[in-house]
Write a protein that holds these residues in place. Structure first.
Motif, short mmCIF file in Angstrom:
data_model
loop_
_atom_site.label_atom_id
_atom_site.label_comp_id
_atom_site.label_asym_id
_atom_site.label_seq_id
_atom_site.Cartn_x
_atom_site.Cartn_y
_atom_site.Cartn_z
N HIS A 57 -20.36 -9.19 -130.52
CA HIS A 57 -19.46 -10.06 -131.30
C HIS A 57 -20.18 -10.83 -132.41
O HIS A 57 -19.67 -11.82 -132.91
CB HIS A 57 -18.70 -11.03 -130.40
CG HIS A 57 -17.93 -10.37 -129.31
ND1 HIS A 57 -16.78 -9.66 -129.53
CD2 HIS A 57 -18.17 -10.26 -127.98
CE1 HIS A 57 -16.34 -9.16 -128.40
NE2 HIS A 57 -17.16 -9.49 -127.44
N VAL A 58 -21.38 -10.38 -132.78
CA VAL A 58 -22.14 -11.07 -133.83
C VAL A 58 -21.45 -10.92 -135.18
O VAL A 58 -21.57 -11.79 -136.05
CB VAL A 58 -23.59 -10.50 -133.91
CG1 VAL A 58 -24.36 -11.10 -135.06
CG2 VAL A 58 -24.31 -10.75 -132.59
N PHE A 59 -20.68 -9.86 -135.34
CA PHE A 59 -19.98 -9.62 -136.60
C PHE A 59 -19.04 -10.79 -136.94
O PHE A 59 -18.81 -11.10 -138.11
CB PHE A 59 -19.20 -8.30 -136.50
CG PHE A 59 -18.43 -7.96 -137.73
CD1 PHE A 59 -19.07 -7.79 -138.95
CD2 PHE A 59 -17.05 -7.80 -137.69
CE1 PHE A 59 -18.34 -7.47 -140.11
CE2 PHE A 59 -16.33 -7.48 -138.83
CZ PHE A 59 -16.97 -7.32 -140.03
N GLU A 60 -18.54 -11.48 -135.89
CA GLU A 60 -17.66 -12.63 -136.13
C GLU A 60 -18.36 -13.72 -136.92
O GLU A 60 -17.73 -14.45 -137.68
CB GLU A 60 -17.19 -13.22 -134.78
CG GLU A 60 -16.22 -12.32 -134.06
CD GLU A 60 -15.86 -12.86 -132.69
OE1 GLU A 60 -16.39 -13.92 -132.29
OE2 GLU A 60 -15.06 -12.19 -132.01
N GLU A 61 -19.67 -13.84 -136.71
CA GLU A 61 -20.44 -14.86 -137.43
C GLU A 61 -20.39 -14.56 -138.93
O GLU A 61 -20.28 -15.47 -139.76
CB GLU A 61 -21.88 -14.84 -136.89
CG GLU A 61 -22.90 -15.66 -137.66
CD GLU A 61 -22.87 -17.16 -137.40
OE1 GLU A 61 -21.89 -17.64 -136.81
OE2 GLU A 61 -23.81 -17.84 -137.83
N PHE A 62 -20.43 -13.29 -139.28
CA PHE A 62 -20.34 -12.91 -140.70
C PHE A 62 -18.92 -13.06 -141.22
O PHE A 62 -18.70 -13.45 -142.36
CB PHE A 62 -20.82 -11.46 -140.90
CG PHE A 62 -22.26 -11.25 -140.52
CD1 PHE A 62 -23.26 -12.01 -141.10
CD2 PHE A 62 -22.61 -10.30 -139.57
CE1 PHE A 62 -24.59 -11.83 -140.75
CE2 PHE A 62 -23.93 -10.11 -139.21
CZ PHE A 62 -24.92 -10.88 -139.79
N GLN A 63 -17.95 -12.73 -140.37
CA GLN A 63 -16.55 -12.86 -140.80
C GLN A 63 -16.18 -14.33 -141.06
O GLN A 63 -15.42 -14.61 -141.97
CB GLN A 63 -15.61 -12.31 -139.73
CG GLN A 63 -15.51 -10.79 -139.70
CD GLN A 63 -14.49 -10.34 -138.69
OE1 GLN A 63 -14.57 -10.68 -137.51
NE2 GLN A 63 -13.51 -9.56 -139.12
N ALA A 64 -16.71 -15.21 -140.21
CA ALA A 64 -16.35 -16.62 -140.34
C ALA A 64 -17.13 -17.32 -141.45
O ALA A 64 -16.75 -18.40 -141.88
CB ALA A 64 -16.57 -17.34 -139.01
N ALA A 65 -18.21 -16.71 -141.90
CA ALA A 65 -19.07 -17.37 -142.90
C ALA A 65 -18.47 -17.22 -144.30
O ALA A 65 -17.80 -16.23 -144.60
CB ALA A 65 -20.46 -16.74 -142.86
#
Lengths: 244, 278
Positions: free
Chosen positions: A84-92
């Motif tokens: 779920h690390v991709f969420e960090e990029f989506q939220a940034a």
């Protein structure tokens, strides 16, 4: 720019931690191809006046650059579906282009490592060719095209299992049909024309010409550049679509 | 700080949000309560750019999330329900990457990483690989990471789910401190005691709609101060009373069957929706 660097740096930190394992893993297939096709089967074969191993090494470098650049799709999948690390990029607050470029450049870096491994194997088995700008330019563009395609498809698939299907239907056939193991010129006209549509065919041809000290011309670079641009646009669109 | 107007979201035939509207003021600690599948996480995912909004309008700090999503994202910090840290990176590297994503310079990243690790009492773990940390430490690191860029609104999606009671209380203390330091907190939970302990205001969501909101005491007082649980052969009933004497009197009149306790938010939710939160 900082966002792009962040995405790229994250992949590099992970690659650095796993470098020994990655290098070993990246060496297995090329070594098997060199042993089976290059030495055992191709030992008595010559192509255009060169030994088969000399013919094989630049094509193998092109193929490895494709498979390793495309392997980014697997990394992104794991980051997206399991970690779920991709969420960090989506939220940034980062532009989609920064994310795509960061991941694609990480794919290019992986591909460059794999090319170096193939060349080292060639050197070990006595292949001495000229690896200049024409050679590296073709493979860098090839890597960028397939790394961008990897980002795009990693965003479009719905599960990690779908990713394996893409490898089976896109990458494996291309690896065997893209001019790595045989000259496309030896095929009948329609087959040659069809396989010339594959970006890998252009990369193999240009890399081989460059390594043999011949002029590859501008066409393969233009084709690979256009493929990289098209796949990158597809990836930017696909990142937006990855939101549920 | 946060304004939601008629948010709608569907996943195929399933309706996750069905006209959700609410407001959260600056500096508030707002707890968004509801059972699993009520729409809490969907709301947070939409507000943080992880999900698309079908219809409606949302603004954060006056910034419309559809018109200027990057500006809206800069105002927010997100602590997701599940661990989304990079296990192969160290604690420090996780914070550093986050700082880069939010455009912080090298010195600023280093300063804030140090400060926030101290804030969550993890200064001694900066070189540890995240995959070696316990669940509680990971959750504290996720909070530190979400605060790195100085958000004005912090989203905490079920921040204590799966943690043991002692660690849960440490996280609560941390959340209280964050709010006291001026950050607006939007917390989703289905732990009633978490909302009662932390929230200045609660909102109940059921089937994608806000069914009630207010200060916890006000919401509970609407039912009464005391509750009597009656266990009968045909099922469990809860009755509410203004005073304890009244409640005890009821039990005595029933022949001693039943138990008295204070009214809680679960009672309020149950009476409004017919469903339990937890």
């Amino acid at each position: 720019m900082r966002a792009l660097a962040a995405v790229f740096l994250r992949e590099m930190l992970i690659l650095r931690r796993r470098l020994a394992r990655q290098v070993l893993a990246m060496s297995v297939s090329p070594l098997l191809y060199v042993l089976t096709f290059g030495l055992a089967l191709g030992g008595s074969v010559a192509v255009d006046g060169r030994s088969y191993l000399e013919f094989l090494i630049p094509g193998l470098a092109a193929m490895s650059s494709m498979t390793q650049a495309f392997a980014m799709a697997g990394e992104i999948n794991v980051a997206r579906f399991y970690l779920h690390v991709f969420e960090e990029f989506q939220a940034a607050p980062i532009p989609r282009l920064s994310y795509v470029l960061g991941e694609a450049l990480a794919g290019v870096t992986r591909a460059l490592v794999s090319i170096a491994i193939v060349l080292a194997l060639g050197f070990l088995f006595g292949v001495r060719l000229s690896y200049g700008l024409a050679f590296w330019g073709a493979l860098a563009l090839n890597s960028l095209a397939f790394a961008s395609l990897a980002v795009a498809l990693a965003m479009l698939v719905r599960s990690h299992a779908d990713q394996a299907l893409l490898n089976n239907f896109i990458i494996t056939p291309m690896a065997f049909l893209g001019g790595t193991f045989f000259p496309l010129e030896s095929l009948p006209g329609p087959a040659r024309a069809a396989l010339s549509l594959l970006p890998l065919s252009h990369a193999s041809r240009a890399a081989r010409a460059g390594a043999f000290g011949l002029d590859p011309g501008a066409a393969p670079y233009l084709y690979l550049g256009l493929a990289a641009a098209a796949f990158m646009l597809l990836a930017i669109w696909a990142v937006a679509r990855a939101r549920d | 700080m946060l304004r939601l107007e008629n948010l709608e979201k569907s996943f195929g035939p399933s309706r996750a949000l069905a006209g959700l509207s609410l407001e959260v003021g600056p500096g508030e600690l707002f707890a968004f309560l509801g059972p699993n599948g009520a729409g809490k996480t969907t709301t947070i995912r939409i507000l943080n750019g992880l999900s698309r909004l079908d219809r409606g309008r949302a603004s954060i700090g006056g910034v419309d999330i559809a018109a200027d999503p990057l500006a809206a994202k800069r105002l927010c910090g997100l602590v997701a329900q599940h661990n989304n840290l990079d296990g192969d990176l160290t604690v420090w590297e996780n914070l550093d990457i986050h700082g880069r994503l939010y455009g912080l310079g090298r010195r600023e990243r280093a300063r804030r990483s140090r400060e926030h690790l101290e804030y969550v009492e993890m200064a001694d773990r900066s070189a540890s690989l995240v995959k070696t940390l316990s669940g509680g430490l990971k959750r504290r690191l996720m909070i530190a990471r979400a605060l790195m860029h100085g958000p004005r609104l912090l989203f905490l999606d079920e921040p204590t789910v799966g943690l043991d009671p002692a660690i849960r209380r440490r996280i609560w203390a941390l959340v209280k401190r964050i709010c006291q330091d001026g950050v607006t907190v939007f917390l989703t939970t289905h732990y009633i005691e978490e909302a009662e302990f932390l929230a200045g205001r609660v909102g109940f969501i059921n089937e994608g709609r806000l069914v009630a909101s207010g200060r916890p005491r006000e919401v509970m007082d609407a039912l009464g101060q005391w509750a009597v649980d009656v266990f009968a052969p045909d099922g469990h009933r809860t009755l509410f009373f203004a005073g304890r004497e009244e409640a005890v009197g009821f039990i005595q009149a029933q022949g001693g069957a039943g138990s008295v306790r204070r009214v809680n938010l679960e009672d309020a939710f149950l009476s409004l929706t017919g469903r339990r939160v937890s």
